[in-house]
Design a protein around this motif. Structure first.
Motif, PDB file in Angstrom:
ATOM      1  N   ALA A  77     -17.206  -7.000  -0.647  1.00  0.00           N
ATOM      2  CA  ALA A  77     -17.979  -8.043   0.010  1.00  0.00           C
ATOM      3  C   ALA A  77     -18.368  -7.536   1.398  1.00  0.00           C
ATOM      4  N   ASN A  78     -19.463  -8.050   1.929  1.00  0.00           N
ATOM      5  CA  ASN A  78     -19.940  -7.660   3.251  1.00  0.00           C
ATOM      6  C   ASN A  78     -19.365  -8.609   4.296  1.00  0.00           C
ATOM      7  N   ILE A  79     -18.615  -8.072   5.231  1.00  0.00           N
ATOM      8  CA  ILE A  79     -17.961  -8.879   6.255  1.00  0.00           C
ATOM      9  C   ILE A  79     -18.970  -9.544   7.198  1.00  0.00           C
ATOM     10  N   ASN A  80     -20.206  -9.038   7.209  1.00  0.00           N
ATOM     11  CA  ASN A  80     -21.224  -9.543   8.141  1.00  0.00           C
ATOM     12  C   ASN A  80     -22.133 -10.616   7.559  1.00  0.00           C
ATOM     13  N   THR A  81     -21.888 -11.038   6.319  1.00  0.00           N
ATOM     14  CA  THR A  81     -22.696 -12.136   5.784  1.00  0.00           C
ATOM     15  C   THR A  81     -22.339 -13.416   6.540  1.00  0.00           C
ATOM     16  N   ALA A  82     -23.190 -14.407   6.451  1.00  0.00           N
ATOM     17  CA  ALA A  82     -22.974 -15.657   7.190  1.00  0.00           C
ATOM     18  C   ALA A  82     -21.620 -16.277   6.859  1.00  0.00           C
ATOM     19  N   TYR A  83     -21.261 -16.339   5.580  1.00  0.00           N
ATOM     20  CA  TYR A  83     -19.998 -16.975   5.193  1.00  0.00           C
ATOM     21  C   TYR A  83     -18.799 -16.258   5.791  1.00  0.00           C
ATOM     22  N   TRP A  84     -18.695 -14.939   5.557  1.00  0.00           N
ATOM     23  CA  TRP A  84     -17.521 -14.206   6.032  1.00  0.00           C
ATOM     24  C   TRP A  84     -17.490 -14.127   7.547  1.00  0.00           C
ATOM     25  N   ASN A  85     -18.633 -13.997   8.174  1.00  0.00           N
ATOM     26  CA  ASN A  85     -18.681 -13.961   9.632  1.00  0.00           C
ATOM     27  C   ASN A  85     -18.176 -15.279  10.222  1.00  0.00           C
ATOM     28  N   GLU A  86     -18.570 -16.390   9.637  1.00  0.00           N
ATOM     29  CA  GLU A  86     -18.128 -17.710  10.111  1.00  0.00           C
ATOM     30  C   GLU A  86     -16.622 -17.904   9.950  1.00  0.00           C
ATOM     31  N   HIS A  87     -16.040 -17.335   8.897  1.00  0.00           N
ATOM     32  CA  HIS A  87     -14.624 -17.560   8.595  1.00  0.00           C
ATOM     33  C   HIS A  87     -13.696 -16.437   9.070  1.00  0.00           C
ATOM     34  N   TYR A  88     -14.278 -15.384   9.642  1.00  0.00           N
ATOM     35  CA  TYR A  88     -13.463 -14.261  10.115  1.00  0.00           C
ATOM     36  C   TYR A  88     -12.533 -14.724  11.238  1.00  0.00           C
ATOM     37  N   ILE A  89     -11.261 -14.327  11.163  1.00  0.00           N
ATOM     38  CA  ILE A  89     -10.294 -14.655  12.206  1.00  0.00           C
ATOM     39  C   ILE A  89      -9.869 -13.409  12.975  1.00  0.00           C
ATOM     40  N   LYS A  90      -9.410 -12.379  12.236  1.00  0.00           N
ATOM     41  CA  LYS A  90      -8.973 -11.171  12.939  1.00  0.00           C
ATOM     42  C   LYS A  90      -8.769 -10.016  11.959  1.00  0.00           C
ATOM     43  N   GLY A  91      -8.639  -8.827  12.533  1.00  0.00           N
ATOM     44  CA  GLY A  91      -8.291  -7.637  11.776  1.00  0.00           C
ATOM     45  C   GLY A  91      -6.970  -7.088  12.280  1.00  0.00           C
ATOM     46  N   MET A  92      -6.183  -6.541  11.360  1.00  0.00           N
ATOM     47  CA  MET A  92      -4.888  -5.962  11.725  1.00  0.00           C
ATOM     48  C   MET A  92      -4.774  -4.568  11.112  1.00  0.00           C
ATOM     49  N   ARG A  93      -4.266  -3.634  11.907  1.00  0.00           N
ATOM     50  CA  ARG A  93      -4.037  -2.273  11.413  1.00  0.00           C
ATOM     51  C   ARG A  93      -2.568  -2.149  11.048  1.00  0.00           C
ATOM     52  N   ILE A  94      -2.321  -1.879   9.786  1.00  0.00           N
ATOM     53  CA  ILE A  94      -0.938  -1.712   9.343  1.00  0.00           C
ATOM     54  C   ILE A  94      -0.597  -0.259   9.094  1.00  0.00           C
ATOM     55  N   ILE A  95      -1.619   0.579   9.049  1.00  0.00           N
ATOM     56  CA  ILE A  95      -1.426   2.012   8.838  1.00  0.00           C
ATOM     57  C   ILE A  95      -2.057   2.740  10.018  1.00  0.00           C
ATOM     58  N   GLU A  96      -1.247   3.450  10.766  1.00  0.00           N
ATOM     59  CA  GLU A  96      -1.780   4.239  11.857  1.00  0.00           C
ATOM     60  C   GLU A  96      -2.359   5.521  11.280  1.00  0.00           C
ATOM     61  N   LYS A  97      -3.334   6.082  11.965  1.00  0.00           N
ATOM     62  CA  LYS A  97      -3.995   7.294  11.498  1.00  0.00           C
ATOM     63  C   LYS A  97      -2.965   8.392  11.249  1.00  0.00           C
ATOM     64  N   LEU A  98      -3.070   9.001  10.080  1.00  0.00           N
ATOM     65  CA  LEU A  98      -2.114  10.061   9.719  1.00  0.00           C
ATOM     66  C   LEU A  98      -2.572  11.401  10.233  1.00  0.00           C
ATOM     67  N   ILE A 100       0.891  -1.153   0.000  1.00  0.00           N
ATOM     68  CA  ILE A 100       0.000   0.000   0.000  1.00  0.00           C
ATOM     69  C   ILE A 100       0.928   1.201   0.000  1.00  0.00           C
ATOM     70  N   SER A 101       0.759   2.082  -0.959  1.00  0.00           N
ATOM     71  CA  SER A 101       1.684   3.206  -1.017  1.00  0.00           C
ATOM     72  C   SER A 101       0.955   4.511  -1.236  1.00  0.00           C
ATOM     73  N   ASP A 102       1.566   5.558  -0.794  1.00  0.00           N
ATOM     74  CA  ASP A 102       1.082   6.912  -0.987  1.00  0.00           C
ATOM     75  C   ASP A 102       2.313   7.793  -1.019  1.00  0.00           C
ATOM     76  N   SER A 103       2.167   9.008  -1.407  1.00  0.00           N
ATOM     77  CA  SER A 103       3.336   9.874  -1.496  1.00  0.00           C
ATOM     78  C   SER A 103       4.001  10.080  -0.139  1.00  0.00           C
ATOM     79  N   ASP A 104       3.259   9.884   0.951  1.00  0.00           N
ATOM     80  CA  ASP A 104       3.801  10.114   2.289  1.00  0.00           C
ATOM     81  C   ASP A 104       4.312   8.851   2.969  1.00  0.00           C
ATOM     82  N   PHE A 105       4.005   7.669   2.451  1.00  0.00           N
ATOM     83  CA  PHE A 105       4.450   6.443   3.103  1.00  0.00           C
ATOM     84  C   PHE A 105       4.457   5.276   2.139  1.00  0.00           C
ATOM     85  N   TYR A 106       5.185   4.257   2.529  1.00  0.00           N
ATOM     86  CA  TYR A 106       5.229   3.027   1.743  1.00  0.00           C
ATOM     87  C   TYR A 106       5.286   1.869   2.722  1.00  0.00           C
ATOM     88  N   ILE A 107       4.423   0.888   2.542  1.00  0.00           N
ATOM     89  CA  ILE A 107       4.399  -0.283   3.408  1.00  0.00           C
ATOM     90  C   ILE A 107       4.586  -1.509   2.536  1.00  0.00           C
TER      91      ILE A 107
END
Length: 108
Positions: A87-108, A18-25
């Motif tokens: 896709a909607n994270i709250n549908t039955a399929y995605w909700n059943e298979h959801y493991i976790k969320g990770m933040r890789i970009i802190e608020k600028l 994920i890149s922007d003029s101010d950062f690169y990850i």
């Protein structure tokens, strides 16, 4: 700000970089490796740009898929069958298979 520069390939390696003029990850290639980066985020606290990780029916509960959270319960998803789409994270399929969320970009 992030949406215009997000790279998502057809095999769900959403956010190889994920890149922007101010950062690169630079992130590892696989969803399992990507899941070790960043800060753990509660599902109810997800914000645009957070990575969301899922198991698949054949992964025995292990991380096998990643998407990029957008907003209002939607995430950018990529599959060989359906290409890149929202896709909607709250549908039955995605909700059943959801493991976790990770933040890789802190608020600028």
């Amino acid at each position: 700000m992030i949406d215009r520069n997000v790279y998502v390939d057809r095999k769900c390696n959403a956010a190889d970089s994920i890149s922007d003029s101010d950062f690169y990850i630079d992130l590892p290639r696989t969803s399992k490796e990507q899941a070790t980066k960043g800060t753990l985020v509660d599902k109810k606290a997800l914000v645009k740009g957070d990575l969301v990780f899922f198991s698949s029916p054949n992964s025995n509960g292990a991380i096998a898929h990643v998407g990029i959270f957008s907003e209002d319960g939607m995430f950018i998803n990529a599959t060989e069958r359906n290409g890149v789409h929202y896709a909607n994270i709250n549908t039955a399929y995605w909700n059943e298979h959801y493991i976790k969320g990770m933040r890789i970009i802190e608020k600028l």
